[in-house]
Design a protein around this motif. Structure first.
Motif, PDB file in Angstrom:
ATOM      1  N   GLU A 158       0.868  -1.183   0.000  1.00 34.59           N
ATOM      2  CA  GLU A 158       0.000   0.000   0.000  1.00 34.59           C
ATOM      3  C   GLU A 158       0.907   1.235   0.000  1.00 34.59           C
ATOM      4  OE1 GLU A 158      -3.185   0.172  -0.291  1.00 34.59           O
ATOM      5  OE2 GLU A 158      -3.767  -1.911  -0.007  1.00 34.59           O
ATOM      6  N   PHE A 159       1.554   1.469  -1.144  1.00 34.17           N
ATOM      7  CA  PHE A 159       2.606   2.469  -1.202  1.00 34.17           C
ATOM      8  C   PHE A 159       2.111   3.891  -1.014  1.00 34.17           C
ATOM      9  CE2 PHE A 159       4.105  -1.172  -3.823  1.00 34.17           C
ATOM     10  CZ  PHE A 159       4.964  -1.677  -2.860  1.00 34.17           C
ATOM     11  N   ASP A 160       0.950   4.222  -1.555  1.00 39.19           N
ATOM     12  CA  ASP A 160       0.423   5.574  -1.354  1.00 39.19           C
ATOM     13  C   ASP A 160       0.096   5.828   0.121  1.00 39.19           C
ATOM     14  OD1 ASP A 160       0.652   6.421  -4.015  1.00 39.19           O
ATOM     15  OD2 ASP A 160      -1.307   5.576  -4.542  1.00 39.19           O
ATOM     16  N   LYS A 161      -0.437   4.818   0.784  1.00 41.81           N
ATOM     17  CA  LYS A 161      -0.723   4.953   2.220  1.00 41.81           C
ATOM     18  C   LYS A 161       0.575   5.060   3.016  1.00 41.81           C
ATOM     19  CE  LYS A 161      -5.182   2.600   2.172  1.00 41.81           C
ATOM     20  NZ  LYS A 161      -5.924   1.423   2.652  1.00 41.81           N
ATOM     21  N   ALA A 162       1.583   4.304   2.605  1.00 47.32           N
ATOM     22  CA  ALA A 162       2.889   4.378   3.265  1.00 47.32           C
ATOM     23  C   ALA A 162       3.471   5.779   3.125  1.00 47.32           C
ATOM     24  CB  ALA A 162       3.842   3.337   2.683  1.00 47.32           C
ATOM     25  N   VAL A 163       3.346   6.362   1.938  1.00 47.82           N
ATOM     26  CA  VAL A 163       3.831   7.720   1.705  1.00 47.82           C
ATOM     27  C   VAL A 163       3.176   8.681   2.696  1.00 47.82           C
ATOM     28  CG1 VAL A 163       3.673   9.676   0.102  1.00 47.82           C
ATOM     29  CG2 VAL A 163       4.519   7.468  -0.710  1.00 47.82           C
ATOM     30  N   GLU A 164       1.875   8.562   2.873  1.00 44.05           N
ATOM     31  CA  GLU A 164       1.170   9.443   3.809  1.00 44.05           C
ATOM     32  C   GLU A 164       1.749   9.322   5.217  1.00 44.05           C
ATOM     33  OE1 GLU A 164      -3.082   8.890   3.714  1.00 44.05           O
ATOM     34  OE2 GLU A 164      -3.059   8.688   1.533  1.00 44.05           O
ATOM     35  N   CYS A 165       1.998   8.113   5.647  1.00 43.34           N
ATOM     36  CA  CYS A 165       2.540   7.892   6.996  1.00 43.34           C
ATOM     37  C   CYS A 165       3.939   8.477   7.142  1.00 43.34           C
ATOM     38  CB  CYS A 165       2.575   6.397   7.301  1.00 43.34           C
ATOM     39  SG  CYS A 165       0.950   5.608   7.383  1.00 43.34           S
ATOM     40  N   TYR A 166       4.791   8.207   6.163  1.00 43.71           N
ATOM     41  CA  TYR A 166       6.153   8.725   6.231  1.00 43.71           C
ATOM     42  C   TYR A 166       6.177  10.250   6.153  1.00 43.71           C
ATOM     43  CZ  TYR A 166       7.510   3.869   5.297  1.00 43.71           C
ATOM     44  OH  TYR A 166       7.675   2.518   5.358  1.00 43.71           O
ATOM     45  N   ARG A 167       5.273  10.827   5.347  1.00 42.77           N
ATOM     46  CA  ARG A 167       5.193  12.294   5.262  1.00 42.77           C
ATOM     47  C   ARG A 167       4.844  12.886   6.629  1.00 42.77           C
ATOM     48  NH1 ARG A 167       7.636  15.084   1.925  1.00 42.77           N
ATOM     49  NH2 ARG A 167       6.357  16.776   2.649  1.00 42.77           N
ATOM     50  N   ARG A 168       3.927  12.245   7.335  1.00 40.34           N
ATOM     51  CA  ARG A 168       3.569  12.733   8.671  1.00 40.34           C
ATOM     52  C   ARG A 168       4.765  12.642   9.613  1.00 40.34           C
ATOM     53  NH1 ARG A 168      -1.444   9.505   7.871  1.00 40.34           N
ATOM     54  NH2 ARG A 168      -2.950  10.959   6.983  1.00 40.34           N
ATOM     55  N   ALA A 169       5.539  11.577   9.501  1.00 39.40           N
ATOM     56  CA  ALA A 169       6.721  11.415  10.355  1.00 39.40           C
ATOM     57  C   ALA A 169       7.729  12.528  10.111  1.00 39.40           C
ATOM     58  CB  ALA A 169       7.362  10.045  10.127  1.00 39.40           C
ATOM     59  N   VAL A 170       7.985  12.853   8.843  1.00 38.34           N
ATOM     60  CA  VAL A 170       8.977  13.896   8.566  1.00 38.34           C
ATOM     61  C   VAL A 170       8.429  15.301   8.824  1.00 38.34           C
ATOM     62  CG1 VAL A 170      10.313  12.464   6.986  1.00 38.34           C
ATOM     63  CG2 VAL A 170       8.550  13.982   6.062  1.00 38.34           C
ATOM     64  N   GLU A 171       7.116  15.441   8.827  1.00 40.75           N
ATOM     65  CA  GLU A 171       6.536  16.730   9.234  1.00 40.75           C
ATOM     66  C   GLU A 171       6.792  16.968  10.719  1.00 40.75           C
ATOM     67  OE1 GLU A 171       2.414  16.609   8.090  1.00 40.75           O
ATOM     68  OE2 GLU A 171       2.904  16.724   5.960  1.00 40.75           O
ATOM     69  N   ASP A 183       9.322  15.573  12.415  1.00 33.44           N
ATOM     70  CA  ASP A 183      10.769  15.701  12.592  1.00 33.44           C
ATOM     71  C   ASP A 183      11.431  15.755  11.216  1.00 33.44           C
ATOM     72  OD1 ASP A 183      13.461  15.587  13.128  1.00 33.44           O
ATOM     73  OD2 ASP A 183      13.361  13.729  14.302  1.00 33.44           O
ATOM     74  N   PRO A 184      11.691  16.955  10.716  1.00 34.06           N
ATOM     75  CA  PRO A 184      12.291  17.094   9.381  1.00 34.06           C
ATOM     76  C   PRO A 184      13.677  16.471   9.250  1.00 34.06           C
ATOM     77  CG  PRO A 184      11.364  19.180  10.122  1.00 34.06           C
ATOM     78  CD  PRO A 184      11.337  18.246  11.293  1.00 34.06           C
ATOM     79  N   ASN A 185      14.291  16.082  10.349  1.00 33.69           N
ATOM     80  CA  ASN A 185      15.624  15.468  10.323  1.00 33.69           C
ATOM     81  C   ASN A 185      15.579  13.955  10.563  1.00 33.69           C
ATOM     82  OD1 ASN A 185      16.988  17.935   9.878  1.00 33.69           O
ATOM     83  ND2 ASN A 185      16.715  18.426  12.027  1.00 33.69           N
TER      84      ASN A 185
END
Length: 71
Positions: A18-31, A33-35
């Motif tokens: 579920e790559f699009d859903k994974a992208v959403e999760c990872y985007r939230r993580a980097v939001e 903590d941008p580092n």
């Protein structure tokens, strides 16, 4: 949710292809903590699997920039 919880959710979505859903999760993580190197790296992989090549390259570049700050 914490950045780690978003990252873990992304890993679960990625493992189920579920790559699009994974992208959403990872985007939230980097939001949160941008580092967050691991999340940027995983985000790049998820973008790649989702066929979003430019976004994958951008995330890869960010992860590469951060790679020296992991220690």
């Amino acid at each position: 949710m914490t950045k780690e919880e978003h990252y873990d959710a992304g890993m679960m979505e990625f493992s189920m292809a579920e790559f699009d859903k994974a992208v959403e999760c990872y985007r939230r993580a980097v939001e949160l903590d941008p580092n967050y190197f691991d999340a940027w790296h995983a985000l790049g992989m998820a973008y790649l699997r989702a066929g979003k090549i430019q976004e994958a390259e951008d995330a890869k570049a960010r992860a590469h920039m951060l790679s020296g700050h992991r220690h």
